[in-house]
Write an enzyme that holds these catalytic residues in place. Structure first.
Site, PDB file in Angstrom:
ATOM      1  N   TYR A  29       0.821  -1.208   0.000  1.00 15.05           N
ATOM      2  CA  TYR A  29       0.000   0.000   0.000  1.00 15.05           C
ATOM      3  C   TYR A  29       0.859   1.264   0.000  1.00 15.05           C
ATOM      4  CZ  TYR A  29      -4.783  -1.671   0.792  1.00 15.05           C
ATOM      5  OH  TYR A  29      -6.019  -2.210   0.660  1.00 15.05           O
ATOM      6  N   LYS A  53       2.461 -15.156   2.891  1.00 13.25           N
ATOM      7  CA  LYS A  53       2.701 -15.932   1.674  1.00 13.25           C
ATOM      8  C   LYS A  53       4.196 -16.233   1.654  1.00 13.25           C
ATOM      9  CE  LYS A  53       1.334 -17.760  -2.253  1.00 13.25           C
ATOM     10  NZ  LYS A  53       0.472 -18.971  -2.313  1.00 13.25           N
ATOM     11  N   ASP A 102      -3.659 -18.045   0.701  1.00 15.79           N
ATOM     12  CA  ASP A 102      -4.637 -18.777  -0.125  1.00 15.79           C
ATOM     13  C   ASP A 102      -5.366 -19.815   0.721  1.00 15.79           C
ATOM     14  OD1 ASP A 102      -2.175 -20.094   0.100  1.00 15.79           O
ATOM     15  OD2 ASP A 102      -2.206 -20.922  -1.929  1.00 15.79           O
ATOM     16  N   ASP A 139      -6.821  -6.541   3.990  1.00 20.58           N
ATOM     17  CA  ASP A 139      -7.902  -5.867   3.258  1.00 20.58           C
ATOM     18  C   ASP A 139      -8.850  -6.915   2.677  1.00 20.58           C
ATOM     19  OD1 ASP A 139      -9.312  -3.774   1.907  1.00 20.58           O
ATOM     20  OD2 ASP A 139      -8.220  -4.278   0.073  1.00 20.58           O
ATOM     21  N   ASP A 143     -12.818  -8.270   4.260  1.00 28.07           N
ATOM     22  CA  ASP A 143     -14.068  -8.255   3.484  1.00 28.07           C
ATOM     23  C   ASP A 143     -14.682  -9.654   3.466  1.00 28.07           C
ATOM     24  OD1 ASP A 143     -13.947  -5.547   2.750  1.00 28.07           O
ATOM     25  OD2 ASP A 143     -14.528  -5.977   0.673  1.00 28.07           O
TER      26      ASP A 143
HETATM   27  C1  IPM Z   1     -10.651  -0.663   3.579  1.00 26.14           C
HETATM   28  C2  IPM Z   1     -10.801  -0.084   2.200  1.00 26.14           C
HETATM   29  C3  IPM Z   1      -9.595   0.797   1.896  1.00 26.14           C
HETATM   30  C4  IPM Z   1      -8.372  -0.102   1.921  1.00 26.14           C
HETATM   31  C5  IPM Z   1      -9.689   1.610   0.582  1.00 26.14           C
HETATM   32  C6  IPM Z   1     -10.909   2.506   0.583  1.00 26.14           C
HETATM   33  C7  IPM Z   1      -8.446   2.395   0.319  1.00 26.14           C
HETATM   34  O1  IPM Z   1     -10.969  -1.091   1.257  1.00 26.14           O
HETATM   35  O2  IPM Z   1     -10.595   0.110   4.552  1.00 26.14           O
HETATM   36  O3  IPM Z   1     -10.602  -1.897   3.693  1.00 26.14           O
HETATM   37  O4  IPM Z   1      -8.002  -0.699   0.902  1.00 26.14           O
HETATM   38  O5  IPM Z   1      -7.759  -0.201   2.974  1.00 26.14           O
HETATM   39 MG    MG Z   2     -11.158  -3.013   2.101  1.00 19.30          MG
END
Ligand code: IPM
Ligand code: MG
Length: 356
Positions: free
Chosen positions: A136, A186, A218, A242, A246
């Protein structure tokens, strides 16, 4: 106690307004609120997604309650002007290296999970994601290859000290939970991950009571849908965190329920300075329609009260009010119901007032 509210884009303003109603209902003595522009909204007004005055406001506060950033209009802008640059800038400028993303199934809502209810019921995990390093924040750019093609490149790295501080966060969190850390990397391919793994093993020596294991990312992604109940604390880097956070939100049933805290080393009079945000994004497709589920923002407020303001009792009250709202079947569209943002917020406030 100073809180900076940064509503941002899309559904950010709606969900933070709902969280603010809950905060107002708590009537905390000596609380001062500031509100600042961030994201696409800030770009339109100030020519930058993270204006200097917003950053200064965040720095001066004990905690930041953040909505969301992201807007389709930003897609054509250079990276430093995209709304996402605002949250990345806040994380790095404020030294918020530790991102805590809890994901647990809510009793009674197991059917919302895409997994079988018996799997969904067992989910109770915390993703501890490193937030200031990795690919990042490494050097990146575009170059022309010898063959004359455009080539994008991004560099991934982790230093031992970066890994050490986030590993301590994870081990300490595990000590207050079920005592297990799964470090995700990884290391079979990446040098960054080799240093990551070796450093995590070193830090683990300070925590003999915690059980540490390692998974390749993975495999971790597969295990999270196959048997998510096995995870307690997942310790991982910025990019893998990240993605896995999710996924963790999806397996519990709705991304609209998950809060997060981003913290650094700075302490305040009442606790640790932090930025709190729902993990859902700006959802431009439903923005302004009163359809967004404000519970993730409200639960982020609870984390703020706990970690930055030292108000454990109030945090617990907010969490119980949210649980009651869900138990009463006041569900937004993301949970298969029809309740509006307004209705959900009002239900939480009313439940809050009946909890002492
Ligand atoms: C998160 C989001 C952010 C990230 C984006 C909006 C830059 O996806 O907070 O998970 O990738 O960290
Ligand atoms: Mg995110």
């Amino acid at each position: 106690m100073k809180i900076a509210l940064l509503p941002g884009d899309g559904i950010g303003p709606e969900v933070t307004a709902a969280a603010r109603q809950v905060l107002d209902a708590l009537a905390l003595p000596g609380l001062v609120l500031f509100e600042g522009d961030v994201g696409m909204a800030a770009y339109h007004r100030h020519g930058h997604p993270l204006p200097a005055e917003t950053l200064a406001m965040a720095r001066a506060a004990d905690a930041v309650l953040f909505g969301a950033v992201g807007d389709p209009q930003g897609d054509s802008l250079p990276r430093e002007h995209r709304p996402e640059a605002a949250i990345l800038g806040l994380r790095s400028e404020l030294g918020l290296f530790a991102n805590l993303r809890p994901a647990a199934g809510w009793p009674g809502l197991e059917d919302l999970s895409p997994l079988r209810p018996e799997l969904a019921r067992g989910i109770d995990l915390l993703v501890v994601r490193e937030l200031n390093g990795d690919v990042y924040f490494g050097a990146k750019g575009e170059r022309i290859t010898e063959a004359g093609e455009r080539e994008g490149w991004d560099s991934m790295s982790y230093s031992e000290s970066e890994v050490r501080r986030i590993a301590h966060t994870a081990f300490e969190a595990a000590g207050k939970r079920r005592g297990r850390v799964t470090s995700v990397d990884k290391a079979n391919v990446l040098e960054t991950s080799r240093i990551w793994r070796e450093t995590v093993i070193e830090v683990a020596r300070d925590y003999p009571e915690i059980r540490l294991d390692h998974l390749y990312v993975d495999n971790a992604a597969m295990q999270m849908v196959r048997a998510p109940g096995q995870f307690d604390v997942i310790l991982t880097g910025n990019l893998f965190g990240d993605i896995l956070s999710d996924q963790a939100s999806a397996v519990v049933g709705s991304i609209g329920l998950l809060p997060s805290a981003s913290m650094g080393e700075r302490t305040t009079e009442f606790g640790t300075f932090g930025l709190y945000e729902p993990i859902h994004g700006s959802a431009p497709d439903i923005a302004g329609q009163g359809k967004a589920n404000p519970l993730a923002a409200i639960l982020s407020l609870a984390m703020l009260l706990r970690h930055s303001l030292g108000r454990e009792t109030d945090a617990g009250r907010v969490e119980r009010a949210v649980a009651q709202t869900l138990a009463d079947g006041v569900l937004g569209a993301d949970l298969g119901g029809e309740a509006s943002t307004e209705t959900i917020a009002a239900a939480v406030v009313s439940n809050l007032l009946s909890i002492s």
